[in-house]
Design an enzyme around this catalytic site. Structure first.
Site, short mmCIF file in Angstrom:
data_model
loop_
_atom_site.label_atom_id
_atom_site.label_comp_id
_atom_site.label_asym_id
_atom_site.label_seq_id
_atom_site.Cartn_x
_atom_site.Cartn_y
_atom_site.Cartn_z
N TRP A 158 0.70 -1.09 0.04
CA TRP A 158 0.13 0.06 0.00
C TRP A 158 0.71 1.40 0.07
O TRP A 158 0.58 2.24 0.74
CB TRP A 158 -0.94 0.02 1.27
CG TRP A 158 -2.18 -1.04 1.18
CD1 TRP A 158 -3.12 -0.98 0.13
CD2 TRP A 158 -2.30 -2.10 2.00
NE1 TRP A 158 -3.99 -2.00 0.26
CE2 TRP A 158 -3.33 -2.60 1.42
CE3 TRP A 158 -1.84 -2.72 3.09
CZ2 TRP A 158 -4.08 -3.85 2.13
CZ3 TRP A 158 -2.35 -3.58 3.63
CH2 TRP A 158 -3.57 -4.34 3.26
N HIS A 170 -6.23 2.92 1.55
CA HIS A 170 -7.84 2.33 1.54
C HIS A 170 -8.79 3.14 2.48
O HIS A 170 -8.22 4.06 3.04
CB HIS A 170 -7.42 0.84 2.17
CG HIS A 170 -6.61 0.65 3.24
ND1 HIS A 170 -6.40 -0.42 3.76
CD2 HIS A 170 -5.98 1.68 3.94
CE1 HIS A 170 -5.66 -0.41 4.94
NE2 HIS A 170 -5.16 1.03 4.85
N ARG A 225 -3.03 5.22 -4.56
CA ARG A 225 -1.83 4.34 -4.52
C ARG A 225 -0.88 4.77 -5.28
O ARG A 225 -1.14 5.14 -6.65
CB ARG A 225 -2.45 2.95 -4.76
CG ARG A 225 -3.07 2.47 -3.38
CD ARG A 225 -3.40 0.98 -3.34
NE ARG A 225 -4.32 0.51 -2.44
CZ ARG A 225 -4.79 -0.43 -2.36
NH1 ARG A 225 -4.51 -1.41 -2.84
NH2 ARG A 225 -5.74 -0.67 -1.22
N GLN A 239 -13.41 3.00 -3.02
CA GLN A 239 -13.65 1.73 -2.19
C GLN A 239 -14.93 2.03 -1.22
O GLN A 239 -15.08 3.08 -1.18
CB GLN A 239 -12.57 1.18 -1.16
CG GLN A 239 -11.26 0.74 -1.83
CD GLN A 239 -10.32 0.48 -0.92
OE1 GLN A 239 -10.35 0.50 0.44
NE2 GLN A 239 -9.18 -0.35 -1.40
N VAL A 282 -7.18 -8.12 10.13
CA VAL A 282 -8.15 -9.21 10.33
C VAL A 282 -7.59 -10.62 10.59
O VAL A 282 -6.65 -10.78 10.32
CB VAL A 282 -9.18 -9.52 9.21
CG1 VAL A 282 -10.17 -8.27 9.08
CG2 VAL A 282 -8.50 -9.60 7.76
N ALA A 307 -15.24 -6.80 9.21
CA ALA A 307 -14.90 -5.86 8.19
C ALA A 307 -14.82 -6.47 6.87
O ALA A 307 -14.15 -7.66 6.68
CB ALA A 307 -13.75 -5.26 8.64
C1 YSA Z 1 -9.79 -5.92 3.81
C2 YSA Z 1 -10.29 -6.84 4.85
C3 YSA Z 1 -11.11 -5.88 5.79
O1 YSA Z 1 -11.43 -6.51 6.90
C4 YSA Z 1 -11.16 -4.67 5.45
C5 YSA Z 1 -11.01 -4.01 4.10
C6 YSA Z 1 -10.03 -4.88 3.30
C7 YSA Z 1 -9.61 -4.43 2.14
C8 YSA Z 1 -8.37 -3.47 2.44
N1 YSA Z 1 -8.21 -2.30 3.00
C9 YSA Z 1 -7.63 -3.49 0.79
O2 YSA Z 1 -7.53 -2.33 0.40
N2 YSA Z 1 -7.54 -4.38 0.11
S1 YSA Z 1 -6.95 -4.41 -1.40
O3 YSA Z 1 -5.48 -3.81 -1.61
O4 YSA Z 1 -6.83 -5.78 -1.83
O5 YSA Z 1 -8.07 -3.42 -2.18
C10 YSA Z 1 -9.47 -3.74 -2.08
C11 YSA Z 1 -10.18 -3.55 -3.44
O6 YSA Z 1 -9.59 -2.16 -3.99
C12 YSA Z 1 -9.32 -4.57 -4.55
O7 YSA Z 1 -10.01 -5.83 -4.37
C13 YSA Z 1 -9.91 -3.61 -5.72
O8 YSA Z 1 -11.17 -3.90 -6.20
C14 YSA Z 1 -9.84 -2.25 -5.20
N3 YSA Z 1 -8.19 -1.69 -5.85
C15 YSA Z 1 -7.12 -1.93 -5.27
N4 YSA Z 1 -6.26 -1.28 -5.85
C16 YSA Z 1 -6.67 -0.67 -6.82
C17 YSA Z 1 -8.16 -1.14 -6.78
N5 YSA Z 1 -9.12 -0.72 -7.85
C18 YSA Z 1 -8.42 0.04 -8.65
N6 YSA Z 1 -7.28 0.52 -8.93
C19 YSA Z 1 -6.38 -0.04 -8.08
N7 YSA Z 1 -4.97 0.49 -7.97
#
Ligand code: YSA
Length: 357
Positions: free
Chosen positions: A167, A188, A214, A228, A271, A325
């Site tokens: 991240w 996020h 990001r 998100q 989590v 969550a």
């Molecule tokens: C996980 C567990 C929890 O209990 C609560 C929240 C989360 C999500 C965590 N905070 C998170 O950010 N996970 S992630 O990095 O995998 O991103 C979540 C979603 O955001 C991805 O599945 C995707 O749909 C979207 N995402 C991530 N990076 C992105 C993006 N969408 C577009 N462009 C990107 N660069």
């Protein structure tokens, strides 16, 4: 207008009009002159031998000495002004219709007004939050510029944790401009979990839509800024089964009543246990197609039970309270629902794309 020719001019009864009255009437009549013939009639009526103005000029010598100068000056000034106005109008008529008049073609069919609409990201956020709203969740929003503490530390991601690399983001400069501060563009929406828990006592049921950033290379599925929707439920006795039931119901509401849901283990530092949730492909009904890359499943979010360390960080007793969550990417959900093949379309501002929604 007074009359067509000099010979047809008739002397009118009553007191002769003042210079100012002549000015008003003459200039008003000139506005309507729309041909050379009418213009000539105007000239005769207001500047001709028998016109009121000529009569005033002729009568000057018979006026009392004290009036002669002022009446003479204003009558002569009016003559000059009317001659100038006449020349201008003649020029205007010669030039033909003005650009404005030209542009106004009353015979053309009307132009349809393009009505605006909600951006597909906004529409999707509303659909997602409506689905959770119907299950008793409230909606909250949080800051896009976030403290390092909320974005990482409070979520069990200390400075040396490898998950930070995943991240990496845009840091704000320190006030002296010599390095980075402890503020960043949030990576996020999860920091809002910590913020809300700090401010509120359980029970909590909330969804949090918002923009994230990001520092990463963009491609068809990655943008450097995207949305998100975060979800959080905390209370006494909340279990993994509650999470599965809630997210299953959400998937049915958004992707259709036939959907199956799959949970697989995944890792997020905040989590325990963590899960990745997928739905069976709504295009091929799980048979395998280009949309689900032949797997029959489409991943839609990360989720899990709130880590005891996170609960402790915000002052909750993990022996008393538990919670789940989740977090999903809004554009990715919209892409799945509408068959959009490039996430970069959302922020392109391209009306050919946007007007389809
Ligand atoms: C996980 C567990 C929890 O209990 C609560 C929240 C989360 C999500 C965590 N905070 C998170 O950010 N996970 S992630 O990095 O995998 O991103 C979540 C979603 O955001 C991805 O599945 C995707 O749909 C979207 N995402 C991530 N990076 C992105 C993006 N969408 C577009 N462009 C990107 N660069």
């Amino acid at each position: 207008m007074a009359s067509g020719t000099e010979s047809s001019e008739a002397a009118t009864a009553g007191p002769p009009p003042s210079v100012e009255e002549i000015r008003t009437t003459a200039l008003a009549a000139l506005v309507d002159a729309d041909s050379e013939v009418v213009l000539d009639q105007w000239r005769v009526a207001y500047l001709g031998r028998k016109s009121d103005l000529t009569n005033v000029l002729r009568s000057i010598s018979s006026l009392p000495a004290e009036d002669r100068k002022t009446v003479g000056a204003s009558a002569n000034q009016l003559r000059g002004a009317l001659e100038e106005a006449l020349a201008e109008k003649a020029q205007e008529l010669k030039a033909g219709p003005s650009e404005i008049a030209d542009a106004l073609d009353v015979t053309l069919p009307g132009r349809r007004r393009r009505s605006g609409g909600l951006h597909p990201t906004t529409q999707t956020i509303r659909e997602i939050t409506d689905a959770f709203g119907a299950m008793g969740f409230q909606i909250a929003e949080g800051p896009e510029i976030e403290w390092e503490r909320y974005n990482f530390d409070a979520l069990n991601i200390p400075a040396d944790h490898p998950a930070r690399d995943q991240w990496d983001t845009f840091w704000l400069d320190s006030p002296d401009g010599k390095g980075r501060s402890d503020m960043l563009l949030r990576t996020h929406t999860s920091p809002m979990q910590a913020r809300l828990m700090e401010q509120t006592d359980p029970p909590i049921r909330v969804v949090i839509p918002g923009r994230c950033f990001r520092y990463e290379a963009t491609d068809a599925t990655h943008e450097w800024h995207f949305f998100q929707v975060e979800g959080l439920a905390v209370d006494r006795g909340i279990t993994f089964a509650d999470m599965k039931g809630t997210l299953f119901e959400f998937a049915r509401r958004i992707f259709g009543p036939e959907r199956k849901v799959r949970f697989r283990v995944d890792f997020f530092p905040f989590v325990e246990p963590g899960a990745e949730m997928a739905i069976d492909c709504f295009k091929c009904n799980g048979q395998g197609c280009s949309m689900c890359k032949g797997t029959g499943w489409i991943e839609i979010m990360g989720a899990g039970m709130v880590h005891p360390a996170v609960l402790r960080n915000v002052g909750y007793d993990p022996e008393v309270y538990t919670g789940f969550a989740f977090g999903m990417g809004v554009e990715r959900i919209a892409m799945l629902r509408h068959g959009i093949d490039d996430v970069r379309q959302f922020a392109s501002g391209d009306l050919r794309f946007l007007s389809q929604f």
